[in-house]
Design a protein around this motif. Structure first.
Motif, PDB file in Angstrom:
ATOM      1  N   PRO A   1       6.912   6.849   3.019  1.00 25.69           N
ATOM      2  CA  PRO A   1       6.246   6.686   1.725  1.00 25.69           C
ATOM      3  C   PRO A   1       5.178   5.605   1.778  1.00 25.69           C
ATOM      4  CG  PRO A   1       8.304   5.495   1.724  1.00 25.69           C
ATOM      5  CD  PRO A   1       8.217   6.228   3.045  1.00 25.69           C
ATOM      6  N   HIS A   2       4.368   5.554   0.756  1.00 26.84           N
ATOM      7  CA  HIS A   2       3.421   4.457   0.604  1.00 26.84           C
ATOM      8  C   HIS A   2       3.410   4.029  -0.861  1.00 26.84           C
ATOM      9  CE1 HIS A   2       0.733   7.829  -0.437  1.00 26.84           C
ATOM     10  NE2 HIS A   2       0.167   6.964  -1.252  1.00 26.84           N
ATOM     11  N   LEU A   3       3.049   2.781  -1.077  1.00 31.13           N
ATOM     12  CA  LEU A   3       2.892   2.250  -2.428  1.00 31.13           C
ATOM     13  C   LEU A   3       1.435   2.372  -2.829  1.00 31.13           C
ATOM     14  CD1 LEU A   3       4.884  -1.094  -2.087  1.00 31.13           C
ATOM     15  CD2 LEU A   3       5.667   1.023  -3.157  1.00 31.13           C
ATOM     16  N   SER A   4       1.186   2.721  -4.051  1.00 29.00           N
ATOM     17  CA  SER A   4      -0.162   2.775  -4.579  1.00 29.00           C
ATOM     18  C   SER A   4      -0.253   1.738  -5.696  1.00 29.00           C
ATOM     19  CB  SER A   4      -0.470   4.177  -5.103  1.00 29.00           C
ATOM     20  OG  SER A   4      -1.822   4.265  -5.467  1.00 29.00           O
ATOM     21  N   LEU A   5      -1.062   0.703  -5.477  1.00 29.27           N
ATOM     22  CA  LEU A   5      -1.165  -0.421  -6.412  1.00 29.27           C
ATOM     23  C   LEU A   5      -2.529  -0.443  -7.094  1.00 29.27           C
ATOM     24  CD1 LEU A   5       0.256  -3.110  -3.971  1.00 29.27           C
ATOM     25  CD2 LEU A   5       1.516  -1.916  -5.774  1.00 29.27           C
ATOM     26  N   SER A   6      -2.547  -0.869  -8.348  1.00 29.58           N
ATOM     27  CA  SER A   6      -3.827  -1.086  -9.023  1.00 29.58           C
ATOM     28  C   SER A   6      -4.521  -2.274  -8.353  1.00 29.58           C
ATOM     29  CB  SER A   6      -3.607  -1.375 -10.505  1.00 29.58           C
ATOM     30  OG  SER A   6      -2.977  -2.642 -10.663  1.00 29.58           O
ATOM     31  N   LEU A   7      -5.817  -2.374  -8.550  1.00 32.90           N
ATOM     32  CA  LEU A   7      -6.544  -3.497  -7.955  1.00 32.90           C
ATOM     33  C   LEU A   7      -6.045  -4.836  -8.489  1.00 32.90           C
ATOM     34  CD1 LEU A   7     -10.181  -2.086  -7.868  1.00 32.90           C
ATOM     35  CD2 LEU A   7      -8.462  -2.110  -6.042  1.00 32.90           C
ATOM     36  N   SER A   8      -5.695  -4.897  -9.768  1.00 37.02           N
ATOM     37  CA  SER A   8      -5.196  -6.163 -10.327  1.00 37.02           C
ATOM     38  C   SER A   8      -3.822  -6.503  -9.752  1.00 37.02           C
ATOM     39  CB  SER A   8      -5.157  -6.111 -11.856  1.00 37.02           C
ATOM     40  OG  SER A   8      -4.310  -5.082 -12.309  1.00 37.02           O
TER      41      SER A   8
ATOM     42  N   ALA B   1      -7.888   1.215   0.998  1.00 35.11           N
ATOM     43  CA  ALA B   1      -8.503   0.958  -0.308  1.00 35.11           C
ATOM     44  C   ALA B   1      -9.172   2.216  -0.828  1.00 35.11           C
ATOM     45  CB  ALA B   1      -9.517  -0.170  -0.192  1.00 35.11           C
ATOM     46  N   HIS B   2      -9.052   2.424  -2.120  1.00 36.74           N
ATOM     47  CA  HIS B   2      -9.671   3.537  -2.832  1.00 36.74           C
ATOM     48  C   HIS B   2     -10.308   2.958  -4.092  1.00 36.74           C
ATOM     49  CE1 HIS B   2      -7.335   6.313  -0.344  1.00 36.74           C
ATOM     50  NE2 HIS B   2      -6.304   5.541  -0.588  1.00 36.74           N
ATOM     51  N   PRO B   3     -11.190   3.677  -4.725  1.00 34.81           N
ATOM     52  CA  PRO B   3     -11.712   3.189  -6.005  1.00 34.81           C
ATOM     53  C   PRO B   3     -10.562   3.071  -7.020  1.00 34.81           C
ATOM     54  CG  PRO B   3     -13.102   4.952  -5.159  1.00 34.81           C
ATOM     55  CD  PRO B   3     -11.873   4.898  -4.284  1.00 34.81           C
ATOM     56  N   GLY B   4     -10.256   1.851  -7.415  1.00 32.85           N
ATOM     57  CA  GLY B   4      -9.229   1.622  -8.425  1.00 32.85           C
ATOM     58  C   GLY B   4      -7.833   1.388  -7.908  1.00 32.85           C
ATOM     59  N   THR B   5      -7.550   1.657  -6.620  1.00 29.03           N
ATOM     60  CA  THR B   5      -6.199   1.453  -6.081  1.00 29.03           C
ATOM     61  C   THR B   5      -6.242   0.960  -4.637  1.00 29.03           C
ATOM     62  OG1 THR B   5      -6.000   3.714  -5.252  1.00 29.03           O
ATOM     63  CG2 THR B   5      -5.185   3.309  -7.490  1.00 29.03           C
ATOM     64  N   VAL B   6      -5.104   0.417  -4.202  1.00 24.33           N
ATOM     65  CA  VAL B   6      -4.888   0.052  -2.801  1.00 24.33           C
ATOM     66  C   VAL B   6      -3.534   0.640  -2.412  1.00 24.33           C
ATOM     67  CG1 VAL B   6      -4.535  -1.836  -1.162  1.00 24.33           C
ATOM     68  CG2 VAL B   6      -6.236  -2.075  -2.970  1.00 24.33           C
ATOM     69  N   ASP B   7      -3.493   1.409  -1.313  1.00 24.12           N
ATOM     70  CA  ASP B   7      -2.248   1.973  -0.810  1.00 24.12           C
ATOM     71  C   ASP B   7      -1.720   1.085   0.307  1.00 24.12           C
ATOM     72  OD1 ASP B   7      -2.570   4.081  -2.544  1.00 24.12           O
ATOM     73  OD2 ASP B   7      -3.320   5.460  -1.023  1.00 24.12           O
ATOM     74  N   VAL B   8      -0.400   0.941   0.370  1.00 20.05           N
ATOM     75  CA  VAL B   8       0.259   0.117   1.382  1.00 20.05           C
ATOM     76  C   VAL B   8       1.365   0.956   2.018  1.00 20.05           C
ATOM     77  CG1 VAL B   8       1.511  -2.038   1.817  1.00 20.05           C
ATOM     78  CG2 VAL B   8      -0.147  -1.920  -0.052  1.00 20.05           C
ATOM     79  N   ARG B   9       1.482   0.886   3.352  1.00 15.72           N
ATOM     80  CA  ARG B   9       2.544   1.615   4.043  1.00 15.72           C
ATOM     81  C   ARG B   9       3.032   0.851   5.265  1.00 15.72           C
ATOM     82  NH1 ARG B   9      -0.634   6.557   7.127  1.00 15.72           N
ATOM     83  NH2 ARG B   9      -1.689   5.255   8.674  1.00 15.72           N
ATOM     84  N   ASP B  10       4.198   1.236   5.738  1.00 15.40           N
ATOM     85  CA  ASP B  10       4.784   0.730   6.979  1.00 15.40           C
ATOM     86  C   ASP B  10       4.206   1.569   8.111  1.00 15.40           C
ATOM     87  OD1 ASP B  10       6.400   0.219   9.211  1.00 15.40           O
ATOM     88  OD2 ASP B  10       8.216   0.044   8.021  1.00 15.40           O
ATOM     89  N   SER B  11       3.569   0.949   9.072  1.00 12.94           N
ATOM     90  CA  SER B  11       2.899   1.720  10.127  1.00 12.94           C
ATOM     91  C   SER B  11       3.870   2.426  11.071  1.00 12.94           C
ATOM     92  CB  SER B  11       1.938   0.836  10.925  1.00 12.94           C
ATOM     93  OG  SER B  11       2.651  -0.149  11.617  1.00 12.94           O
ATOM     94  N   LYS B  12       5.146   2.047  11.048  1.00 10.15           N
ATOM     95  CA  LYS B  12       6.127   2.750  11.877  1.00 10.15           C
ATOM     96  C   LYS B  12       6.455   4.123  11.294  1.00 10.15           C
ATOM     97  CE  LYS B  12       9.257  -0.500  11.681  1.00 10.15           C
ATOM     98  NZ  LYS B  12       8.576  -1.353  10.729  1.00 10.15           N
ATOM     99  N   LEU B  13       6.191   4.305  10.010  1.00 10.47           N
ATOM    100  CA  LEU B  13       6.491   5.562   9.324  1.00 10.47           C
ATOM    101  C   LEU B  13       5.214   6.168   8.766  1.00 10.47           C
ATOM    102  CD1 LEU B  13       9.587   4.240   7.367  1.00 10.47           C
ATOM    103  CD2 LEU B  13       9.601   5.571   9.472  1.00 10.47           C
ATOM    104  N   ARG B  14       4.199   6.223   9.558  1.00 11.74           N
ATOM    105  CA  ARG B  14       2.855   6.608   9.108  1.00 11.74           C
ATOM    106  C   ARG B  14       2.818   7.884   8.300  1.00 11.74           C
ATOM    107  NH1 ARG B  14      -0.262   4.687  14.375  1.00 11.74           N
ATOM    108  NH2 ARG B  14      -0.774   2.633  13.601  1.00 11.74           N
ATOM    109  N   GLU B  15       3.117   8.988   8.907  1.00 14.92           N
ATOM    110  CA  GLU B  15       2.951  10.274   8.229  1.00 14.92           C
ATOM    111  C   GLU B  15       4.163  10.652   7.384  1.00 14.92           C
ATOM    112  OE1 GLU B  15       0.016  11.645   8.097  1.00 14.92           O
ATOM    113  OE2 GLU B  15      -0.694  10.050   9.420  1.00 14.92           O
TER     114      GLU B  15
END
Length: 61
Positions: free
Chosen positions: A42-49, A25-39
């Protein structure tokens, strides 16, 4: 200012790590990723809504 993310593994993830999702979680966004591909993955960056709508949708029986 640090850009380091604090990733949290889903409580629904299995113990072997085969089906794991992590969120940060970040101010204004939530990032989502697959833990098998950590570094390297890719990750998704979603708005809070968008995140709230996603959580609401998957929580409906």
């Amino acid at each position: 200012m640090s850009t380091e993310r604090s990733w949290i593994k889903s409580s629904y993830s299995d113990d072997e790590g085969a089906e794991c999702v992590e969120v940060a979680a970040h101010p204004g966004t939530v990032d989502v990723r697959d833990s098998k591909l950590r570094e390297e993955g890719p990750h998704l960056s979603l708005s809070l809504s968008a995140w709230a709508a996603f959580i609401q949708r998957i929580s409906i029986p």
